[in-house]
Design an enzyme around this catalytic site. Structure first.
Site, PDB file in Angstrom:
ATOM      1  N   GLU A   1      -2.329  -3.003  -9.022  1.00 14.67           N
ATOM      2  CA  GLU A   1      -1.149  -2.259  -9.107  1.00 14.67           C
ATOM      3  C   GLU A   1      -0.911  -1.325 -10.550  1.00 14.67           C
ATOM      4  O   GLU A   1       0.158  -1.124 -10.987  1.00 14.67           O
ATOM      5  CB  GLU A   1       0.019  -3.010  -9.056  1.00 14.67           C
ATOM      6  CG  GLU A   1       0.365  -3.988 -10.070  1.00 14.67           C
ATOM      7  CD  GLU A   1      -0.318  -5.389  -9.701  1.00 14.67           C
ATOM      8  OE1 GLU A   1       0.051  -6.591 -10.125  1.00 14.67           O
ATOM      9  OE2 GLU A   1      -1.461  -5.427  -8.993  1.00 14.67           O
TER      10      GLU A   1
ATOM     11  N   ASP B   1       0.810  -1.146  -0.020  1.00 20.92           N
ATOM     12  CA  ASP B   1       0.003   0.084  -0.169  1.00 20.92           C
ATOM     13  C   ASP B   1       0.882   1.088   0.122  1.00 20.92           C
ATOM     14  O   ASP B   1       0.509   2.310  -0.626  1.00 20.92           O
ATOM     15  CB  ASP B   1      -1.019  -0.009   1.236  1.00 20.92           C
ATOM     16  CG  ASP B   1      -1.839  -0.867   1.198  1.00 20.92           C
ATOM     17  OD1 ASP B   1      -2.167  -1.591   0.032  1.00 20.92           O
ATOM     18  OD2 ASP B   1      -2.583  -1.471   2.087  1.00 20.92           O
TER      19      ASP B   1
END
Length: 403
Positions: free
Chosen positions: A312, A286
Site C-alpha cells: 500500500e 484493490d
C-alpha cells in the site's frame, strides 16, 4: 480451374500466390484466436488475404476462359481486399472505422466497372481501377504513418512500415498511366487474355506479401510495446513499478548533479490498509489502491513521476522541487485524499495517508540514502498518529509538517 499444363508462367505464379494467401489467412485466424486484443483486426486481415488470393485466382480463370465479366469480379475482389485491410488497420490503431469513405470508394469502383465493362473499354477501366486501388494504398500509408508517429516518433520506423503501401500506390499509378498511353495494346492483350506478364505477376505477389509483413510487423511491435510496458508498470494500478522508479530516480540524480537543481521524494502509505482487506476483502483493498493511484496522477504535474513502491506504499519523484515546495504538495495530497470519496458496496470508504518527505543533497547523497530518509520520515508520521506529513529531521514544523 484450367489444367496446369495450359497455364502460362504468369498464371502459375498467381495460382501459387492464391495458395500463399490462403496460408496467410489461416495464420491471421490463428493470431486472432490466440490474441484477444487484435482479434477483430486479425479477422479483417484474414478476409483481406482471402480476397487478395481470390483476385489472383480470378485472373487465372478469366484469362483462360477469356471472360471479361469474370475479370471485372477480380477488380472488385482486389479493391475490396484493400478496403478490408484498411478497416482492420483503423480498428487496430484505435482510430475508428471510416465505413462511409470505404463505401464511397466501393461505389466509385462499381460505377467504373458498370460504365466500362467491355474489352474496348479496358484502358479507361484499368486506369480508373488502378487509380482507385492506389488511393486505397495511400490511405493505408496515412493510417500507418499517423499511428507510428504517435507510438514511437522515429522516422526510420515510420518510413519502413509505410514503404510497402507507398510502393504499391506507385505501381498502381504507373499501371494507370501506361493504360492511357498504350490503349490499343491493352485492348489487344485484354482480348487475348495476356494482359499481365510474369514480371508483373511476381511484382503483385511481392507487393501483397510485403503488405502482409507490414501488418504482422505492426502486431509484433504492439506486443513488444505491451511487454515493455508490463515490465515497467504495476498491473493493478497502472503506475510505474519499483524497478522503473529506481531507474527514474537514478536518471534524476544524474540530471540534478549536472544542472544543480534539487529534487524531492514523497513516500506515501495508506493508513490502516490491512483493516480494509480484513473487513471488506481484498477486492475492496484493490479498489482503494486503484482509486488512490488515479487521484495521485490527477494531482501531480506532468513532470512528476509516481510509482507503486510496494503493497500500500507509493513513491513520488518531484524533479526540480525543494523540500519546502514538496511539503506544500504533500499537505495538499494529504488533505485531498482524506476527503476523497471511494464508493464501494453502497458506502464510501474512508482513506487517509501518511507521507514522508526527503530532498536530495548535492554533496555525496545517493538514491538509497534519499529513500531511507523519506522512509524514516514516513515511519515518524505513522508513529505520531498517521494522517500527516513529516519531513527528514532538518525541517521545522509548519502546518502538517513535523520535525
Amino acid at each position: 480451374m484450367p489444367p496446369l499444363n495450359d497455364l502460362q508462367p504468369a498464371q502459375i505464379g498467381l495460382a501459387m500466390a492464391f495458395l500463399q494467401e490462403g496460408v496467410i489467412a489461416l495464420a491471421w485466424v490463428i493470431t486472432g484466436w490466440l490474441l484477444k486484443d487484435v482479434r477483430r483486426p486479425a479477422w479483417h486481415w484474414a478476409s483481406f488475404s482471402l480476397l487478395s488470393g481470390g483476385s489472383f485466382l480470378n485472373y487465372v480463370v478469366s484469362a483462360h476462359a477469356q471472360m471479361e465479366t469474370v475479370r471485372l469480379l477480380g477488380n472488385t475482389l482486389f479493391v475490396g481486399a484493400l478496403l478490408l485491410q484498411t478497416r482492420g488497420l483503423l480498428l487496430f490503431t484505435g482510430q475508428g472505422a471510416d465505413d462511409r469513405r470505404a463505401i464511397g470508394i466501393l461505389v466509385l469502383l462499381l460505377g467504373t466497372l458498370w460504365l466500362w465493362p467491355t474489352h474496348a473499354d479496358a484502358p479507361r477501366r484499368v486506369a480508373s481501377t488502378s487509380a482507385i486501388s492506389a488511393l486505397c494504398c495511400l490511405w493505408t500509408s496515412w493510417i500507418v504513418w499517423r499511428h507510428m508517429r504517435q507510438e514511437i516518433q522515429r522516422r526510420r520506423w515510420m518510413a519502413l512500415f509505410t514503404l510497402p503501401s507507398i510502393l504499391g500506390a506507385l505501381v498502381l499509378v504507373h499501371r494507370a498511366v501506361m493504360a492511357l498511353l498504350s490503349p490499343q495494346q491493352l485492348i489487344q492483350t485484354s482480348i487475348e487474355g495476356t494482359s499481365i506478364s510474369l514480371t508483373s505477376a511476381m511484382l503483385w505477389v511481392l507487393l501483397s506479401l510485403s503488405l502482409q509483413l507490414t501488418l504482422f510487423g505492426l502486431v509484433i511491435f504492439k506486443l513488444g510495446s505491451q511487454l515493455r510496458k508490463a515490465a515497467r508498470h504495476d498491473r493493478l494500478t497502472g503506475l510505474l513499478n519499483r524497478h522503473a522508479m529506481e531507474d527514474a530516480l537514478t536518471q534524476e540524480r544524474h540530471r540534478a548533479r549536472r544542472v544543480g537543481t534539487p529534487f524531492s521524494a514523497l513516500m506515501i502509505d495508506i493508513d490502516h490498509f490491512k483493516q480494509i482487506n480484513d473487513r471488506l476483502g481484498h477486492a475492496a483493498g484493490d479498489h482503494t489502491l486503484r482509486a488512490v493511484a488515479q487521484h495521485l496522477r490527477k494531482q501531480l504535474r506532468t513532470t512528476d513521476v509516481v510509482a507503486r513502491w510496494g503493497g500500500e506504499e507509493f513513491l513520488i519523484l518531484l524533479p526540480g522541487t525543494s523540500r519546502a515546495e514538496a511539503g506544500h504538495l504533500a499537505d495538499k495530497l494529504c488533505d485531498s485524499l482524506r476527503l476523497l470519496p471511494i464508493p464501494w458496496g453502497g458506502q464510501h470508504l474512508a482513506c487517509t495517508v501518511s507521507i514522508g518527505i526527503a530532498q536530495w543533497r548535492p554533496t555525496g547523497d545517493t538514491v538509497d540514502a534519499l529513500l531511507a530518509r523519506a522512509d524514516q520520515a514516513l515511519y515518524r508520521a505513522k508513529h505520531d498518529g498517521r494522517n500527516q506529513v513529516c519531513v527528514e529531521p532538518t525541517m521545522v514544523q509548519t502546518g502538517h509538517l513535523a520535525a
